[in-house]
Design a protein around this motif. Structure first.
Motif, PDB file in Angstrom:
ATOM      1  N   GLY A 118       0.582  -1.512   0.153  1.00 53.89           N
ATOM      2  CA  GLY A 118       0.339  -0.114   0.013  1.00 53.89           C
ATOM      3  C   GLY A 118       0.766   1.239  -0.353  1.00 53.89           C
ATOM      4  O   GLY A 118      -0.400   2.504   0.844  1.00 53.89           O
ATOM      5  N   TYR A 119       2.459   1.435  -0.266  1.00 58.38           N
ATOM      6  CA  TYR A 119       2.715   2.728  -0.368  1.00 58.38           C
ATOM      7  C   TYR A 119       2.697   3.196  -1.586  1.00 58.38           C
ATOM      8  O   TYR A 119       2.725   2.181  -3.205  1.00 58.38           O
ATOM      9  N   VAL A 120       2.881   4.368  -1.408  1.00 58.78           N
ATOM     10  CA  VAL A 120       2.610   4.787  -2.989  1.00 58.78           C
ATOM     11  C   VAL A 120       3.812   5.964  -3.024  1.00 58.78           C
ATOM     12  O   VAL A 120       4.962   6.089  -2.509  1.00 58.78           O
ATOM     13  N   ALA A 121       4.349   5.811  -4.450  1.00 61.28           N
ATOM     14  CA  ALA A 121       5.853   6.311  -5.075  1.00 61.28           C
ATOM     15  C   ALA A 121       4.786   7.976  -4.623  1.00 61.28           C
ATOM     16  O   ALA A 121       4.387   8.736  -5.425  1.00 61.28           O
ATOM     17  N   CYS A 122       6.312   8.501  -4.293  1.00 65.25           N
ATOM     18  CA  CYS A 122       5.835   9.937  -4.630  1.00 65.25           C
ATOM     19  C   CYS A 122       7.797  10.172  -4.637  1.00 65.25           C
ATOM     20  O   CYS A 122       7.640  11.753  -4.303  1.00 65.25           O
ATOM     21  N   GLY A 123       8.315   9.837  -5.200  1.00 67.34           N
ATOM     22  CA  GLY A 123       9.490  10.627  -5.454  1.00 67.34           C
ATOM     23  C   GLY A 123      10.695   9.567  -6.049  1.00 67.34           C
ATOM     24  O   GLY A 123      10.632   8.217  -6.026  1.00 67.34           O
ATOM     25  N   ARG A 124      11.508   9.852  -7.042  1.00 63.16           N
ATOM     26  CA  ARG A 124      12.312   9.127  -7.768  1.00 63.16           C
ATOM     27  C   ARG A 124      13.724  10.074  -8.496  1.00 63.16           C
ATOM     28  O   ARG A 124      13.338  10.723  -8.641  1.00 63.16           O
ATOM     29  N   ILE A 125      14.549   9.220  -8.061  1.00 69.97           N
ATOM     30  CA  ILE A 125      15.794   9.538  -8.662  1.00 69.97           C
ATOM     31  C   ILE A 125      16.869   7.840  -9.438  1.00 69.97           C
ATOM     32  O   ILE A 125      16.814   7.445  -9.017  1.00 69.97           O
ATOM     33  N   GLU A 126      17.127   8.392 -10.412  1.00 69.25           N
ATOM     34  CA  GLU A 126      17.978   7.650 -11.591  1.00 69.25           C
ATOM     35  C   GLU A 126      19.673   8.103 -11.610  1.00 69.25           C
ATOM     36  O   GLU A 126      19.889   9.062 -11.129  1.00 69.25           O
ATOM     37  N   GLY A 127      19.522   6.788 -11.471  1.00 65.37           N
ATOM     38  CA  GLY A 127      21.669   6.831 -11.287  1.00 65.37           C
ATOM     39  C   GLY A 127      22.236   6.929 -10.279  1.00 65.37           C
ATOM     40  O   GLY A 127      23.179   7.614  -9.777  1.00 65.37           O
ATOM     41  N   THR A 128      21.385   5.967  -9.289  1.00 67.28           N
ATOM     42  CA  THR A 128      21.714   6.189  -7.479  1.00 67.28           C
ATOM     43  C   THR A 128      21.321   4.374  -7.743  1.00 67.28           C
ATOM     44  O   THR A 128      20.642   3.442  -6.565  1.00 67.28           O
ATOM     45  N   PRO A 129      22.353   3.568  -7.896  1.00 61.96           N
ATOM     46  CA  PRO A 129      24.192   3.887  -7.786  1.00 61.96           C
ATOM     47  C   PRO A 129      23.537   3.758  -9.847  1.00 61.96           C
ATOM     48  O   PRO A 129      22.723   3.709 -10.500  1.00 61.96           O
ATOM     49  N   ARG A 130      24.736   4.047 -10.795  1.00 62.85           N
ATOM     50  CA  ARG A 130      24.895   4.413 -12.620  1.00 62.85           C
ATOM     51  C   ARG A 130      24.001   3.279 -12.570  1.00 62.85           C
ATOM     52  O   ARG A 130      24.284   2.314 -11.678  1.00 62.85           O
ATOM     53  N   GLY A 131      23.408   3.428 -13.927  1.00 60.76           N
ATOM     54  CA  GLY A 131      22.564   1.772 -14.078  1.00 60.76           C
ATOM     55  C   GLY A 131      20.843   1.675 -13.240  1.00 60.76           C
ATOM     56  O   GLY A 131      20.255   0.434 -13.469  1.00 60.76           O
ATOM     57  N   SER A 132      21.197   2.715 -12.219  1.00 67.51           N
ATOM     58  CA  SER A 132      20.023   2.105 -11.667  1.00 67.51           C
ATOM     59  C   SER A 132      18.554   3.254 -11.291  1.00 67.51           C
ATOM     60  O   SER A 132      19.280   4.534 -11.390  1.00 67.51           O
ATOM     61  N   GLY A 133      17.623   3.136  -9.674  1.00 68.14           N
ATOM     62  CA  GLY A 133      17.195   4.295  -9.266  1.00 68.14           C
ATOM     63  C   GLY A 133      17.116   4.328  -8.798  1.00 68.14           C
ATOM     64  O   GLY A 133      16.744   3.053  -7.311  1.00 68.14           O
ATOM     65  N   GLN A 134      15.954   4.876  -7.048  1.00 65.72           N
ATOM     66  CA  GLN A 134      16.343   4.924  -6.139  1.00 65.72           C
ATOM     67  C   GLN A 134      14.124   5.738  -6.209  1.00 65.72           C
ATOM     68  O   GLN A 134      13.988   6.887  -6.580  1.00 65.72           O
ATOM     69  N   THR A 135      13.698   5.082  -5.697  1.00 64.79           N
ATOM     70  CA  THR A 135      12.080   5.179  -5.133  1.00 64.79           C
ATOM     71  C   THR A 135      11.934   6.046  -4.106  1.00 64.79           C
ATOM     72  O   THR A 135      12.103   5.492  -3.337  1.00 64.79           O
ATOM     73  N   TRP A 136      11.080   7.302  -3.442  1.00 65.63           N
ATOM     74  CA  TRP A 136      10.854   7.552  -2.208  1.00 65.63           C
ATOM     75  C   TRP A 136       9.540   6.966  -2.038  1.00 65.63           C
ATOM     76  O   TRP A 136       8.257   7.574  -2.976  1.00 65.63           O
ATOM     77  N   PHE A 137       8.674   6.125  -0.998  1.00 66.37           N
ATOM     78  CA  PHE A 137       7.438   6.026  -1.271  1.00 66.37           C
ATOM     79  C   PHE A 137       6.751   6.729   0.717  1.00 66.37           C
ATOM     80  O   PHE A 137       7.187   6.767   1.411  1.00 66.37           O
ATOM     81  N   ARG A 138       5.796   6.591   0.705  1.00 65.91           N
ATOM     82  CA  ARG A 138       4.624   7.926   1.662  1.00 65.91           C
ATOM     83  C   ARG A 138       3.585   6.058   2.124  1.00 65.91           C
ATOM     84  O   ARG A 138       3.151   6.167   1.075  1.00 65.91           O
ATOM     85  N   LYS A 139       2.673   6.782   2.739  1.00 66.14           N
ATOM     86  CA  LYS A 139       1.587   5.377   3.213  1.00 66.14           C
ATOM     87  C   LYS A 139       1.330   6.098   5.068  1.00 66.14           C
ATOM     88  O   LYS A 139       1.575   6.602   5.616  1.00 66.14           O
ATOM     89  N   SER A 140      -0.490   6.873   4.233  1.00 69.62           N
ATOM     90  CA  SER A 140      -0.356   6.996   5.221  1.00 69.62           C
ATOM     91  C   SER A 140      -0.861   6.231   6.558  1.00 69.62           C
ATOM     92  O   SER A 140      -1.721   5.281   5.888  1.00 69.62           O
ATOM     93  N   LEU A 141      -1.171   7.105   7.342  1.00 73.45           N
ATOM     94  CA  LEU A 141      -1.158   5.317   8.798  1.00 73.45           C
ATOM     95  C   LEU A 141      -2.731   6.311   9.293  1.00 73.45           C
ATOM     96  O   LEU A 141      -3.219   5.174  10.407  1.00 73.45           O
ATOM     97  N   VAL A 142      -3.943   7.124   8.601  1.00 68.33           N
ATOM     98  CA  VAL A 142      -4.765   7.180   9.210  1.00 68.33           C
ATOM     99  C   VAL A 142      -6.112   6.370   8.703  1.00 68.33           C
ATOM    100  O   VAL A 142      -5.542   5.890   7.231  1.00 68.33           O
ATOM    101  N   PRO A 143      -6.699   5.961   9.292  1.00 70.31           N
ATOM    102  CA  PRO A 143      -7.887   5.378   8.151  1.00 70.31           C
ATOM    103  C   PRO A 143      -8.185   5.633   7.883  1.00 70.31           C
ATOM    104  O   PRO A 143      -8.426   6.899   7.822  1.00 70.31           O
ATOM    105  N   ALA A 144      -8.894   5.449   5.879  1.00 74.50           N
ATOM    106  CA  ALA A 144      -9.855   5.897   5.294  1.00 74.50           C
ATOM    107  C   ALA A 144     -11.172   6.542   5.978  1.00 74.50           C
ATOM    108  O   ALA A 144     -11.490   5.340   6.593  1.00 74.50           O
ATOM    109  N   ARG A 145     -11.695   7.570   5.528  1.00 76.36           N
ATOM    110  CA  ARG A 145     -13.229   7.588   6.295  1.00 76.36           C
ATOM    111  C   ARG A 145     -13.677   6.927   5.210  1.00 76.36           C
ATOM    112  O   ARG A 145     -14.090   6.954   4.395  1.00 76.36           O
TER     113      ARG A 145
END
Length: 145
Positions: A118-145
């Motif tokens: 249930g994590y949602v991607a919220c940011g991304r950078i390529e080349g970390t390391p070379r030939g790959s990438g890195q993704t930042w994720f977030r997830k709400s811990l508050v129950p949906a209403r």
């Protein structure tokens, strides 16, 4: 401005140097935000001899949590332990009043794993390391209403 020495790179800093740096940043953050509730968010799974089989480390502070490191020994991967660890981190973060949890992962690590939880991607950078990438994720811990 008081005098200072040169910038010196240290390839193998001591634990004391790293702790001093982290403590200075934490003190600044506490003074600037007023949030003084920072705590480690860390848990381990060990075998009967005490050897570490899995674990995670991170923190909670100011209403959010961050998983900085998550590791599972090879023989215990793909058996549900990762899901149990992340679920435990989320539960503890919720119990501490956190509303969101964040983390990042490299392409060769586990981005697909986090989306299934249930994590949602919220940011991304390529080349970390070379030939790959890195993704930042977030997830709400508050129950949906």
């Amino acid at each position: 401005m008081p005098p200072r020495g040169p910038i010196v790179f240290v390839e193998h800093p001591s634990r004391a140097e790293l702790d001093a740096l982290e403590n200075a940043i934490v003190a600044f953050n506490y003074d600037t935000t007023g949030f003084r509730d920072g705590r480690y968010l860390t848990a381990f799974v060990r075998d009967e001899t005490g050897a570490m089989l899995a674990g995670f480390s991170g923190f909670t502070w100011g209403g959010y949590a961050k998983i900085e490191n998550l590791w599972i020994a090879e023989p215990h991967r793909r058996a549900g332990l990762g899901r149990q660890l992340v679920t435990a981190a989320e539960g503890e973060a919720r119990a501490r009043g956190c509303e969101v949890i964040i983390l990042d992962t490299h392409d060769f690590q586990a981005p697909g794993f986090y989306t299934t939880l249930g994590y949602v991607a919220c940011g991304r950078i390529e080349g970390t390391p070379r030939g790959s990438g890195q993704t930042w994720f977030r997830k709400s811990l508050v129950p949906a209403r």
